[in-house]
Write an enzyme that holds these catalytic residues in place. Sequence first.
Site, PDB file in Angstrom:
ATOM      1  N   ARG A 239       0.998  -1.017   0.098  1.00 38.99           N
ATOM      2  CA  ARG A 239      -0.121  -0.035  -0.066  1.00 38.99           C
ATOM      3  C   ARG A 239       0.990   1.232  -0.249  1.00 38.99           C
ATOM      4  NH1 ARG A 239      -3.899  -2.390  -1.807  1.00 38.99           N
ATOM      5  NH2 ARG A 239      -5.616  -2.914  -0.941  1.00 38.99           N
ATOM      6  N   GLU A 268      -3.772   8.275  -4.801  1.00 37.10           N
ATOM      7  CA  GLU A 268      -3.963   7.459  -6.115  1.00 37.10           C
ATOM      8  C   GLU A 268      -5.096   8.253  -6.732  1.00 37.10           C
ATOM      9  OE1 GLU A 268      -4.213   3.422  -5.704  1.00 37.10           O
ATOM     10  OE2 GLU A 268      -2.078   3.246  -4.840  1.00 37.10           O
ATOM     11  N   HIS A 287      -1.692   0.940  -9.992  1.00 39.60           N
ATOM     12  CA  HIS A 287      -2.417  -0.053  -8.897  1.00 39.60           C
ATOM     13  C   HIS A 287      -3.181  -1.343  -9.764  1.00 39.60           C
ATOM     14  CE1 HIS A 287      -4.034  -0.447  -4.705  1.00 39.60           C
ATOM     15  NE2 HIS A 287      -4.053  -1.553  -5.275  1.00 39.60           N
TER      16      HIS A 287
HETATM   17  P1  NAP Z   1      -1.680 -11.515   4.093  1.00 46.29           P
HETATM   18  O1  NAP Z   1      -1.656 -12.896   3.693  1.00 46.29           O
HETATM   19  O2  NAP Z   1      -2.712 -10.928   5.529  1.00 46.29           O
HETATM   20  O3  NAP Z   1      -0.360 -11.225   4.344  1.00 46.29           O
HETATM   21  C1  NAP Z   1       0.177  -9.963   4.858  1.00 46.29           C
HETATM   22  C2  NAP Z   1       1.655 -10.044   5.813  1.00 46.29           C
HETATM   23  O4  NAP Z   1       1.916  -8.849   6.388  1.00 46.29           O
HETATM   24  C3  NAP Z   1       1.276 -11.032   7.017  1.00 46.29           C
HETATM   25  O5  NAP Z   1       1.946 -12.489   6.621  1.00 46.29           O
HETATM   26  C4  NAP Z   1       1.572 -10.392   8.135  1.00 46.29           C
HETATM   27  O6  NAP Z   1       2.409 -11.274   8.889  1.00 46.29           O
HETATM   28  C5  NAP Z   1       2.398  -9.223   7.664  1.00 46.29           C
HETATM   29  N1  NAP Z   1       2.337  -8.180   8.614  1.00 46.29           N
HETATM   30  C6  NAP Z   1       1.259  -7.449   8.815  1.00 46.29           C
HETATM   31  N2  NAP Z   1       1.326  -6.379   9.630  1.00 46.29           N
HETATM   32  C7  NAP Z   1       2.815  -6.460   9.731  1.00 46.29           C
HETATM   33  C8  NAP Z   1       3.786  -5.551  10.460  1.00 46.29           C
HETATM   34  N3  NAP Z   1       3.212  -4.558  11.363  1.00 46.29           N
HETATM   35  N4  NAP Z   1       4.967  -5.836  10.402  1.00 46.29           N
HETATM   36  C9  NAP Z   1       5.542  -6.674   9.854  1.00 46.29           C
HETATM   37  N5  NAP Z   1       4.651  -7.723   8.941  1.00 46.29           N
HETATM   38  C10 NAP Z   1       3.347  -7.526   9.041  1.00 46.29           C
HETATM   39  O7  NAP Z   1      -2.105 -10.557   2.931  1.00 46.29           O
HETATM   40  P2  NAP Z   1      -1.986 -10.805   1.445  1.00 46.29           P
HETATM   41  O8  NAP Z   1      -2.939 -11.351   0.820  1.00 46.29           O
HETATM   42  O9  NAP Z   1      -0.538 -11.290   0.968  1.00 46.29           O
HETATM   43  O10 NAP Z   1      -1.986  -9.265   0.686  1.00 46.29           O
HETATM   44  C11 NAP Z   1      -1.053  -8.211   1.531  1.00 46.29           C
HETATM   45  C12 NAP Z   1      -1.346  -6.963   1.059  1.00 46.29           C
HETATM   46  O11 NAP Z   1      -1.115  -6.807  -0.233  1.00 46.29           O
HETATM   47  C13 NAP Z   1      -2.705  -6.350   1.158  1.00 46.29           C
HETATM   48  O12 NAP Z   1      -3.142  -6.074   2.538  1.00 46.29           O
HETATM   49  C14 NAP Z   1      -2.805  -5.546   0.303  1.00 46.29           C
HETATM   50  O13 NAP Z   1      -2.790  -4.196   0.877  1.00 46.29           O
HETATM   51  C15 NAP Z   1      -1.783  -5.482  -0.851  1.00 46.29           C
HETATM   52  N6  NAP Z   1      -2.322  -5.908  -2.073  1.00 46.29           N
HETATM   53  C16 NAP Z   1      -1.902  -5.119  -3.251  1.00 46.29           C
HETATM   54  C17 NAP Z   1      -2.499  -5.564  -4.390  1.00 46.29           C
HETATM   55  C18 NAP Z   1      -2.389  -4.478  -5.389  1.00 46.29           C
HETATM   56  O14 NAP Z   1      -3.129  -4.495  -6.469  1.00 46.29           O
HETATM   57  N7  NAP Z   1      -0.995  -3.713  -5.328  1.00 46.29           N
HETATM   58  C19 NAP Z   1      -3.079  -6.676  -4.584  1.00 46.29           C
HETATM   59  C20 NAP Z   1      -3.449  -7.546  -3.419  1.00 46.29           C
HETATM   60  C21 NAP Z   1      -2.989  -7.031  -2.355  1.00 46.29           C
HETATM   61  P3  NAP Z   1       2.059 -11.220  10.720  1.00 46.29           P
HETATM   62  O15 NAP Z   1       0.779 -10.904  11.187  1.00 46.29           O
HETATM   63  O16 NAP Z   1       2.743 -12.260  11.254  1.00 46.29           O
HETATM   64  O17 NAP Z   1       2.895  -9.788  11.147  1.00 46.29           O
END
Ligand code: NAP
Length: 326
Positions: A239, A268, A287
């Site tokens: 993000r 954005e 994005h």
């Molecule tokens: P996810 O499975 O929830 O993975 C997020 C990871 O971040 C988790 O493993 C979590 O581990 C870690 N995390 C959360 N807070 C943290 C912190 N303060 N410090 C360190 N690590 C932290 O989510 P996902 O499906 O992989 O998606 C991740 C993110 O990508 C989404 O939330 C979204 O913002 C972004 N995204 C962007 C696009 C795009 O089009 N660019 C598309 C999809 C997703 P812990 O809980 O162990 O910390």
Amino acid sequence: MKKPYVYITRNIPEEVIAPLKTLAEINVWEGGNKKVPADILKREAAKSIALFTTLDDNINKSLIENSPNLKVIANMAVGYDNIDVSAATKHGVFICNTPGILSDTTADLAFALLMSTARRIVEGNQFIKEGYWKDWGPLLMVGRDIHHKTLGIVGMGRIGEKVAKRAAGFDMQVLYHNRSRKEEVEETLNVTYCTFEELLEKSDFVVNLLPLTEETKNKFDSTAFSKMKNEAIFINVGRGLTVEEDDLLDALNKGEIAGAGLDVFRQEPISNQHPLINLDQVVAVPHIGSASIDTRYAMMRLAVQNIVNVLQGKYPEAYVNKDVTI
Ligand code: NAP
């Protein structure tokens, strides 16, 4: 009996909406890709039992408090930082997202950005199109290797694991940082846990996949960039607000890091006048992490299904506020 009212904030295909048709009266925003103005969204939400939203719809406390019939908000994204989840939970509104089904597609984009930044694909393309290719030289458009380098993934969740899988095909060493270690993933994907600082210091590529939370806001700031190698490339598919863009710009201008591949931005759409966008060593896309035709249809269908379930008195397929009950 009057059907419940559902508002959809983007013009999505008829075939995707079809399962809702018998259950609800549906109103679809007619502005195409233009964002629904806040006052219209608030007015529509006030009448709705369900909202189909996208990541740039601001679903704040006041909108939720003003919408007494609301039971479900189906966000067509895995992230839900555009929604006040605690206000929704307090009012018994399910907040739904579309996790998992976009992970491979988003990992592909992260890797595409990594490769195009490292190997100067966009610059090379422009170089030819603008008629600069007159000669060939040993150092013409040299970039950086990807294979056998070290990749650091910050936010090793669903998408991070898919990025790590891709990195294995490039013989990369993969480091990751989360708040909690994932020992099973370390074994199956051959990835190594480290602190945020250690990851920044050791990685040739840093891929940010953090969700936006109070904790992750501005996580990549001048201190973080100063720890990275001068040859390192920063990729942001998480993000925009997790990165201090002024600090990123400074780091690129001072040569503290070598390049950046960016899919997400603090504001954005980002203006084409923004200095970051005009650096040769930056590759920027609007994005489009999950933007493949198959995945976008799957996301729209899941968002609709989440609403259908709630209208039928069932739990949504995917929702984030587990305290809400039917
Ligand atoms: P996810 O499975 O929830 O993975 C997020 C990871 O971040 C988790 O493993 C979590 O581990 C870690 N995390 C959360 N807070 C943290 C912190 N303060 N410090 C360190 N690590 C932290 O989510 P996902 O499906 O992989 O998606 C991740 C993110 O990508 C989404 O939330 C979204 O913002 C972004 N995204 C962007 C696009 C795009 O089009 N660019 C598309 C999809 C997703 P812990 O809980 O162990 O910390």
